[in-house]
Motif scaffolding. Structure first.
Motif, PDB file in Angstrom:
ATOM      1  N   LYS A 175      26.591   7.629  17.539  1.00 54.57           N
ATOM      2  CA  LYS A 175      25.612   8.679  17.224  1.00 54.57           C
ATOM      3  C   LYS A 175      26.151  10.049  17.605  1.00 54.57           C
ATOM      4  O   LYS A 175      25.952  11.038  16.891  1.00 54.57           O
ATOM      5  CB  LYS A 175      24.298   8.400  17.945  1.00 54.57           C
ATOM      6  CG  LYS A 175      23.473   7.287  17.320  1.00 54.57           C
ATOM      7  CD  LYS A 175      22.163   7.082  18.064  1.00 54.57           C
ATOM      8  CE  LYS A 175      21.351   5.958  17.420  1.00 54.57           C
ATOM      9  NZ  LYS A 175      20.082   5.714  18.146  1.00 54.57           N
ATOM     10  N   ASP A 176      26.852  10.106  18.742  1.00 53.41           N
ATOM     11  CA  ASP A 176      27.477  11.366  19.155  1.00 53.41           C
ATOM     12  C   ASP A 176      28.549  11.789  18.155  1.00 53.41           C
ATOM     13  O   ASP A 176      28.668  12.965  17.810  1.00 53.41           O
ATOM     14  CB  ASP A 176      28.097  11.218  20.543  1.00 53.41           C
ATOM     15  CG  ASP A 176      27.061  11.254  21.653  1.00 53.41           C
ATOM     16  OD1 ASP A 176      25.899  11.605  21.364  1.00 53.41           O
ATOM     17  OD2 ASP A 176      27.395  10.916  22.805  1.00 53.41           O
ATOM     18  N   LYS A 195      26.923  13.290  15.165  1.00 55.48           N
ATOM     19  CA  LYS A 195      26.438  14.653  15.427  1.00 55.48           C
ATOM     20  C   LYS A 195      27.584  15.659  15.445  1.00 55.48           C
ATOM     21  O   LYS A 195      27.419  16.802  15.015  1.00 55.48           O
ATOM     22  CB  LYS A 195      25.714  14.696  16.779  1.00 55.48           C
ATOM     23  CG  LYS A 195      24.365  14.005  16.791  1.00 55.48           C
ATOM     24  CD  LYS A 195      23.749  14.064  18.183  1.00 55.48           C
ATOM     25  CE  LYS A 195      22.434  13.295  18.242  1.00 55.48           C
ATOM     26  NZ  LYS A 195      21.869  13.293  19.625  1.00 55.48           N
ATOM     27  N   GLU A 196      28.732  15.233  15.942  1.00 57.33           N
ATOM     28  CA  GLU A 196      29.883  16.123  16.047  1.00 57.33           C
ATOM     29  C   GLU A 196      30.717  16.164  14.769  1.00 57.33           C
ATOM     30  O   GLU A 196      31.784  16.778  14.726  1.00 57.33           O
ATOM     31  CB  GLU A 196      30.760  15.684  17.229  1.00 57.33           C
ATOM     32  CG  GLU A 196      30.063  15.834  18.575  1.00 57.33           C
ATOM     33  CD  GLU A 196      30.832  15.184  19.716  1.00 57.33           C
ATOM     34  OE1 GLU A 196      32.030  14.898  19.535  1.00 57.33           O
ATOM     35  OE2 GLU A 196      30.228  14.952  20.784  1.00 57.33           O
ATOM     36  N   GLN A 197      30.216  15.474  13.725  1.00 61.73           N
ATOM     37  CA  GLN A 197      30.856  15.459  12.407  1.00 61.73           C
ATOM     38  C   GLN A 197      32.257  14.873  12.435  1.00 61.73           C
ATOM     39  O   GLN A 197      33.123  15.218  11.639  1.00 61.73           O
ATOM     40  CB  GLN A 197      30.889  16.873  11.809  1.00 61.73           C
ATOM     41  CG  GLN A 197      29.499  17.466  11.614  1.00 61.73           C
ATOM     42  CD  GLN A 197      29.528  18.856  11.019  1.00 61.73           C
ATOM     43  OE1 GLN A 197      30.569  19.322  10.561  1.00 61.73           O
ATOM     44  NE2 GLN A 197      28.394  19.514  11.014  1.00 61.73           N
TER      45      GLN A 197
END
Length: 376
Positions: A176-177, A180-182
């Motif tokens: 998930k991180d 979010k960080e693409q």
């Protein structure tokens, strides 16, 4: 999401040549360092003022090649925008990224150890080498299957269902991180069902057992005894008791009820907790604002042994850990009729459903009590 624009730029050098490089906007993540960058030098040096036909042809070929690379990079970023992985990030070390995320998410030594164990199992499962390109839905499903069959590292027993759930949840959190960080554009774990948790057997002490502990000295480590009883009366975790300072205890003059004002180490949230007169008396006279209330208290295997021996000395045969004192607080408060929403707030739970597990325990005790009065 706007695709990254790639521009071919030139940088004059002192030797009369020009270095060609790609300029990225917005910046991209370097797969080797994990840091954002704007430039990528191609290693092509053309002549600033070509004089001969050979030099001119050399410049023309280099610029064509550089422009071809620029176009390819821009296509890669465009593909990434429409659901494909960026080739830079395909090569990044997922295991190292997982390890770094463990440090970010961990606020307590216990949670750090949990992340480290999850990392060790992930490393064993992947063979020690794993890039983002290899983290597919099949990889995630396979890790879930691995956890269901493997043994705890250095031990002979298999991982419990709750431990499996914890380790698999850390894989989910890491992905998930990354989303979010693409670093990735799709979560490969999103369609995979979670590990089924098993009902936990929460050990707690009865009111009579708490009183036994109060009456039993612990000469090897008196501060551990005080901290344990304080946890029974307040519900504080070990991590919050260990770091508690006198500046976090407020003693109003107009009331006998003191107030804890502290930040939970696990959640990072600021909490206000009234404590009873007896709980306040346990910790004694005030000291310097920055001094620890339970000075010298540290987590260690030796202290765990001292705790175990003290419990046995009090005549209690239950398998008690320090966290059981937090369970004791919640269970005895519920049994005493305290509103569950009040208990939930005092424990620092974000949702009341987390506290509801204790209602099951108290309901079982009500059933036991109902069968104690008999006619025959």
């Amino acid at each position: 999401m706007k695709a990254t624009k790639v521009t071919l730029r030139k940088r004059p050098l002192e030797n009369g040549k020009i270095s060609l490089y790609l300029d990225f906007y917005p910046p991209i993540v370097d797969p080797n360092t994990g840091k954002k960058k704007r430039r990528d030098y191609l290693g092509f040096h053309i002549f600033e003022n070509p004089k001969t036909p050979t030099q001119k042809e050399f410049n023309r070929v280099c610029i064509l090649k550089a422009e071809s690379i620029r176009t390819q990079k821009e296509i890669e970023f465009l593909n990434n925008n429409f659901g494909f992985y960026d080739k830079f990030n395909l090569k990044r070390d997922f295991l190292q990224y997982f390890l770094e995320k463990g440090k970010t998410h961990s606020r307590t030594s216990g949670n750090q150890g949990n992340w480290k164990s999850a990392y060790e199992h992930l490393k064993l499962y992947s063979g020690g080498i794993c890039t983002f390109a290899e983290v597919t839905p099949e990889f995630c499903e396979g890790f879930k299957e691995y956890l269901s069959k493997t043994k705890s590292i250095g031990r002979s027993h298999k991982l419990s269902a709750n431990t499996q759930l914890s380790y698999f949840a850390k894989l989910r959190a890491t992905l998930k991180d990354a989303l979010k960080e693409q670093i990735i554009t799709k979560d490969p774990c999103i369609s995979i069902s979670n590990v089924r948790a098993e009902g936990s057997n929460r050990v707690y002490l009865t009111q009579a057992e708490v009183m036994k502990l109060y009456q039993t000295p612990c000469p090897e480590l008196p501060m551990l005894r005080l901290a344990s009883l304080f946890s029974c009366m307040t519900g504080l975790r070990w991590s919050d008791i260990e770091k508690l300072t006198w500046s976090e205890i407020e003693d109003p003059e107009q009331t006998e009820i003191s107030l804890l004002k502290y930040r939970q180490r696990k959640t990072g949230r600021f909490e206000y907790l009234p404590i009873s007169k007896q709980a306040r008396e346990l910790v004694g006279e005030r000291k310097g604002q920055d001094e620890q209330v339970f000075s010298g208290l540290k987590y260690s295997a030796t202290n765990n042994t001292i705790l175990k021996n003290w419990i046995l000395k009090a005549g209690i045969l239950k398998k008690v850990t320090f966290h059981c004192f937090r369970h004791t607080y919640a269970t005895l408060q519920l049994a005493g009729g305290t509103d569950i929403y009040v208990i939930s707030g005092n424990l620092g739970h974000r949702q009341v459903k987390t506290t509801e597990i204790y209602t099951k325990i108290t309901n079982e005790k009500k059933v036991e009590a109902a069968d104690k009065i008999k006619l025959y």
